[in-house]
Design a protein around this motif. Structure first.
Motif, PDB file in Angstrom:
ATOM      1  N   SER A  27       0.833  -1.204   0.000  1.00 48.15           N
ATOM      2  CA  SER A  27       0.000   0.000   0.000  1.00 48.15           C
ATOM      3  C   SER A  27       0.868   1.254   0.000  1.00 48.15           C
ATOM      4  N   VAL A  86       0.957   4.181  -2.899  1.00 52.56           N
ATOM      5  CA  VAL A  86       0.753   5.594  -2.572  1.00 52.56           C
ATOM      6  C   VAL A  86       1.958   6.413  -3.003  1.00 52.56           C
ATOM      7  N   SER A 128       1.779   6.945  -6.618  1.00 53.49           N
ATOM      8  CA  SER A 128       0.660   7.808  -6.984  1.00 53.49           C
ATOM      9  C   SER A 128       0.980   9.278  -6.731  1.00 53.49           C
ATOM     10  N   PHE A 129       1.852   9.567  -5.766  1.00 53.54           N
ATOM     11  CA  PHE A 129       2.269  10.953  -5.540  1.00 53.54           C
ATOM     12  C   PHE A 129       2.964  11.507  -6.780  1.00 53.54           C
ATOM     13  N   VAL A 161      -4.728   1.665   2.346  1.00 56.68           N
ATOM     14  CA  VAL A 161      -4.350   2.715   1.396  1.00 56.68           C
ATOM     15  C   VAL A 161      -4.587   4.089   2.014  1.00 56.68           C
ATOM     16  N   ALA A 177      -1.702   6.715   2.763  1.00 56.16           N
ATOM     17  CA  ALA A 177      -1.744   8.057   2.166  1.00 56.16           C
ATOM     18  C   ALA A 177      -1.568   9.130   3.234  1.00 56.16           C
TER      19      ALA A 177
END
Length: 67
Positions: free
Chosen positions: A13, A17, A20-21, A42, A46
């Motif tokens: 996870s 994250v 995804s940043f 998640v 985050a």
């Protein structure tokens, strides 16, 4: 029928994250994440990632201002 069990670890996870940043994710990895990641993990990952990012930014600003 039961919903599919989520089997990814918290580290997975955090990795999702982290990527995804940056907005960089392969479609295959995104699909795997959607199937395997636990939504609660998640969200926690985050929040932890945002706290680390803010901490690093504050540290960098403090270092830049002190010099």
């Amino acid at each position: 029928m039961e919903p599919p069990r989520r089997k990814a670890s918290f580290l997975a996870s955090m990795k999702a994250v982290f990527w995804s940043f940056f907005g960089v994710r392969k479609r295959r990895d995104y699909e795997d994440d959607a199937v395997n990641l636990n939504p609660v993990q998640v969200i926690v990952a985050a929040l932890l990632g945002v706290a680390i990012l803010i901490g690093v930014l504050l540290f960098l600003v403090k270092m830049a201002v002190s010099q």
